[in-house]
Design a protein around this motif. Structure first.
Motif, PDB file in Angstrom:
ATOM      1  N   ALA A  50      12.558 -19.600   4.599  1.00 14.33           N
ATOM      2  CA  ALA A  50      13.548 -20.335   5.393  1.00 14.33           C
ATOM      3  C   ALA A  50      12.891 -20.954   6.619  1.00 14.33           C
ATOM      4  O   ALA A  50      13.202 -22.093   6.994  1.00 14.33           O
ATOM      5  CB  ALA A  50      14.685 -19.408   5.800  1.00 14.33           C
ATOM      6  N   ALA A 169      17.696 -14.994   6.235  1.00  9.84           N
ATOM      7  CA  ALA A 169      17.518 -16.454   6.254  1.00  9.84           C
ATOM      8  C   ALA A 169      17.747 -17.016   7.643  1.00  9.84           C
ATOM      9  O   ALA A 169      17.009 -17.912   8.086  1.00  9.84           O
ATOM     10  CB  ALA A 169      18.461 -17.103   5.253  1.00  9.84           C
ATOM     11  N   PHE A 186      21.570 -22.025   6.218  1.00  6.11           N
ATOM     12  CA  PHE A 186      20.650 -21.081   5.589  1.00  6.11           C
ATOM     13  C   PHE A 186      21.319 -19.719   5.412  1.00  6.11           C
ATOM     14  O   PHE A 186      21.108 -19.027   4.407  1.00  6.11           O
ATOM     15  CB  PHE A 186      19.366 -20.949   6.417  1.00  6.11           C
ATOM     16  CG  PHE A 186      18.324 -21.971   6.089  1.00  6.11           C
ATOM     17  CD1 PHE A 186      17.606 -21.899   4.905  1.00  6.11           C
ATOM     18  CD2 PHE A 186      18.055 -23.009   6.967  1.00  6.11           C
ATOM     19  CE1 PHE A 186      16.642 -22.839   4.597  1.00  6.11           C
ATOM     20  CE2 PHE A 186      17.092 -23.963   6.666  1.00  6.11           C
ATOM     21  CZ  PHE A 186      16.378 -23.883   5.479  1.00  6.11           C
ATOM     22  N   TYR A 189      23.654 -19.885   2.453  1.00  6.73           N
ATOM     23  CA  TYR A 189      22.832 -19.838   1.237  1.00  6.73           C
ATOM     24  C   TYR A 189      22.455 -18.392   0.902  1.00  6.73           C
ATOM     25  O   TYR A 189      22.660 -17.918  -0.224  1.00  6.73           O
ATOM     26  CB  TYR A 189      21.567 -20.679   1.423  1.00  6.73           C
ATOM     27  CG  TYR A 189      20.407 -20.230   0.575  1.00  6.73           C
ATOM     28  CD1 TYR A 189      20.301 -20.610  -0.763  1.00  6.73           C
ATOM     29  CD2 TYR A 189      19.418 -19.395   1.104  1.00  6.73           C
ATOM     30  CE1 TYR A 189      19.244 -20.162  -1.555  1.00  6.73           C
ATOM     31  CE2 TYR A 189      18.360 -18.957   0.330  1.00  6.73           C
ATOM     32  CZ  TYR A 189      18.271 -19.337  -0.996  1.00  6.73           C
ATOM     33  OH  TYR A 189      17.226 -18.882  -1.776  1.00  6.73           O
ATOM     34  N   LEU A 254      22.520 -24.534   0.676  1.00  4.29           N
ATOM     35  CA  LEU A 254      21.142 -24.893   1.015  1.00  4.29           C
ATOM     36  C   LEU A 254      20.984 -26.406   1.131  1.00  4.29           C
ATOM     37  O   LEU A 254      20.243 -26.898   1.983  1.00  4.29           O
ATOM     38  CB  LEU A 254      20.184 -24.337  -0.037  1.00  4.29           C
ATOM     39  CG  LEU A 254      18.693 -24.485   0.234  1.00  4.29           C
ATOM     40  CD1 LEU A 254      18.290 -23.748   1.505  1.00  4.29           C
ATOM     41  CD2 LEU A 254      17.888 -23.970  -0.964  1.00  4.29           C
ATOM     42  N   SER A 255      21.694 -27.125   0.282  1.00  2.00           N
ATOM     43  CA  SER A 255      21.589 -28.588   0.300  1.00  2.00           C
ATOM     44  C   SER A 255      22.156 -29.188   1.583  1.00  2.00           C
ATOM     45  O   SER A 255      21.860 -30.337   1.927  1.00  2.00           O
ATOM     46  CB  SER A 255      22.307 -29.185  -0.915  1.00  2.00           C
ATOM     47  OG  SER A 255      23.716 -29.046  -0.801  1.00  2.00           O
ATOM     48  N   MET A 269      11.297 -24.855  -0.033  1.00  2.11           N
ATOM     49  CA  MET A 269      12.623 -25.168  -0.573  1.00  2.11           C
ATOM     50  C   MET A 269      12.670 -24.922  -2.082  1.00  2.11           C
ATOM     51  O   MET A 269      13.667 -24.416  -2.619  1.00  2.11           O
ATOM     52  CB  MET A 269      12.989 -26.613  -0.260  1.00  2.11           C
ATOM     53  CG  MET A 269      13.437 -26.834   1.172  1.00  2.11           C
ATOM     54  SD  MET A 269      15.065 -26.085   1.520  1.00  2.11           S
ATOM     55  CE  MET A 269      16.142 -27.262   0.686  1.00  2.11           C
ATOM     56  N   LEU A 272      13.101 -21.254  -2.608  1.00  3.69           N
ATOM     57  CA  LEU A 272      14.454 -20.816  -2.250  1.00  3.69           C
ATOM     58  C   LEU A 272      15.441 -21.163  -3.362  1.00  3.69           C
ATOM     59  O   LEU A 272      16.325 -20.365  -3.710  1.00  3.69           O
ATOM     60  CB  LEU A 272      14.876 -21.445  -0.926  1.00  3.69           C
ATOM     61  CG  LEU A 272      14.188 -20.910   0.327  1.00  3.69           C
ATOM     62  CD1 LEU A 272      14.548 -21.743   1.546  1.00  3.69           C
ATOM     63  CD2 LEU A 272      14.526 -19.435   0.564  1.00  3.69           C
ATOM     64  N   ARG A 273      15.296 -22.355  -3.933  1.00  4.09           N
ATOM     65  CA  ARG A 273      16.160 -22.728  -5.056  1.00  4.09           C
ATOM     66  C   ARG A 273      15.891 -21.815  -6.254  1.00  4.09           C
ATOM     67  O   ARG A 273      16.826 -21.356  -6.929  1.00  4.09           O
ATOM     68  CB  ARG A 273      15.930 -24.188  -5.438  1.00  4.09           C
ATOM     69  CG  ARG A 273      16.337 -25.192  -4.363  1.00  4.09           C
ATOM     70  CD  ARG A 273      16.203 -26.622  -4.873  1.00  4.09           C
ATOM     71  NE  ARG A 273      16.332 -27.617  -3.811  1.00  4.09           N
ATOM     72  CZ  ARG A 273      15.314 -28.279  -3.261  1.00  4.09           C
ATOM     73  NH1 ARG A 273      14.072 -28.062  -3.688  1.00  4.09           N
ATOM     74  NH2 ARG A 273      15.524 -29.156  -2.295  1.00  4.09           N
TER      75      ARG A 273
END
Length: 284
Positions: A50, A169, A186, A189, A254-255, A269, A272-273
């Motif tokens: 993050a 996060a 964050f 997410y 997150l987006s 990123m 994280l995805r």
């Protein structure tokens, strides 16, 4: 994988250094047993990723990452005592290895070391303190109220598991000096990832092989502990679908984060995805 392993290695090295400084030696042995006996290091990895995704450097977040792992480990010591579970990560739980009193002292010691790492940043202290309040409320409601509906279960999951993921996060974003909106995104997410993680944990307790899982299974039913499978009429397959829904919501959050140019498609990123997708299919 080299990218991810290098981040975990930094966290692991700092974790060992922190624990090496614990005194007296008896307490040091206990906290090392708890924290260095394995573990996926998901929460500290989220903290570092993050931070990088939000524009910081990995090293900026390592102390916060170690701190949140220590808080998590402290909570596991108490969980094992409450559940009378004598195995954790394939080795004896702290209470089984050292006794109840020393295990509780070890939990306190871990929390003390954690807050020493957060103490330099008031915003970090606030985030972790709020997470611990949520965690404590979750533990208390699990013992006393015993949720009986899916909605009550989800509230419990957000408190017991989602809260520490959220803090992990948010700490990373704080380490990167991100704005409040991004810190919250964050956090949203990671809370979704944490709830998905907990639901999948419940499913694994129902269906996994104990040897592969590294801890006993069937404990939710034996201990009359609320799991999504025990509380609702959902099958393990349907519970996994709920976990996937939480993971999707996590990706949506997150987006929304304000990511600096060049970081949105960066490796942090991407991982994280990937994490949001992995927690719903993991086997241990």
């Amino acid at each position: 994988m080299e990218y991810l392993e290098s981040r975990r290695d930094r966290v692991e090295a700092r974790l060992e250094a922190v624990l090496d400084g614990v005194e007296p030696s008896e307490l040091a042995d206990q906290v090392r047993h708890v924290s260095l006996s394995g573990g996926k290091r998901v929460r500290p990895t989220v903290t570092v990723l993050a931070c990088e995704a939000a524009g910081g450097a990995a090293d900026d977040a390592v102390d916060f990452a170690v701190g949140i792992e220590l808080v998590h480990n402290a909570s596991l010591v108490i969980d094992d005592i409450i559940d009378d579970s004598d195995l954790r990560r394939g080795v004896p739980a702290a209470w089984a290895e050292f006794g109840y009193g020393p295990a509780i002292v070890a939990s306190d010691g871990l929390l003390g070391e954690a807050f020493a790492l957060f103490s330099s940043d008031p915003e970090a202290m606030q985030v972790v303190s709020e997470a611990m309040v949520e965690l404590g409320e979750g533990e208390a409601s699990e013992l006393v109220e015993q949720p009986s509906t899916e909605a009550e279960y989800m509230t419990l999951a957000r408190r017991k598991t989602g809260a520490l993921f959220r803090a992990a996060a948010e700490l990373g974003a704080i380490a990167a000096d991100a704005d409040g909106y991004t810190v919250e995104a964050f956090g949203d997410y990671a809370e979704g990832v944490g709830v998905a993680f907990q639901i999948r944990d419940d499913v694994l307790d129902e269906v996994a092989d104990p040897g592969e899982l590294g801890k006993p299974t069937g404990q939710d039913e034996v201990m009359e502990r609320p799991s999504i499978v025990q509380v609702t009429d959902l099958s393990p397959e349907e519970a996994d679908e709920r976990a996937q829904s939480e993971a999707k919501a996590a990706l949506d959050a997150l987006s929304r984060a304000r990511i600096p140019d060049g970081r949105r498609d960066g490796q942090a990123m991407e991982y994280l995805r990937d994490l949001a997708e992995f927690v719903v299919v993991r086997e241990r």
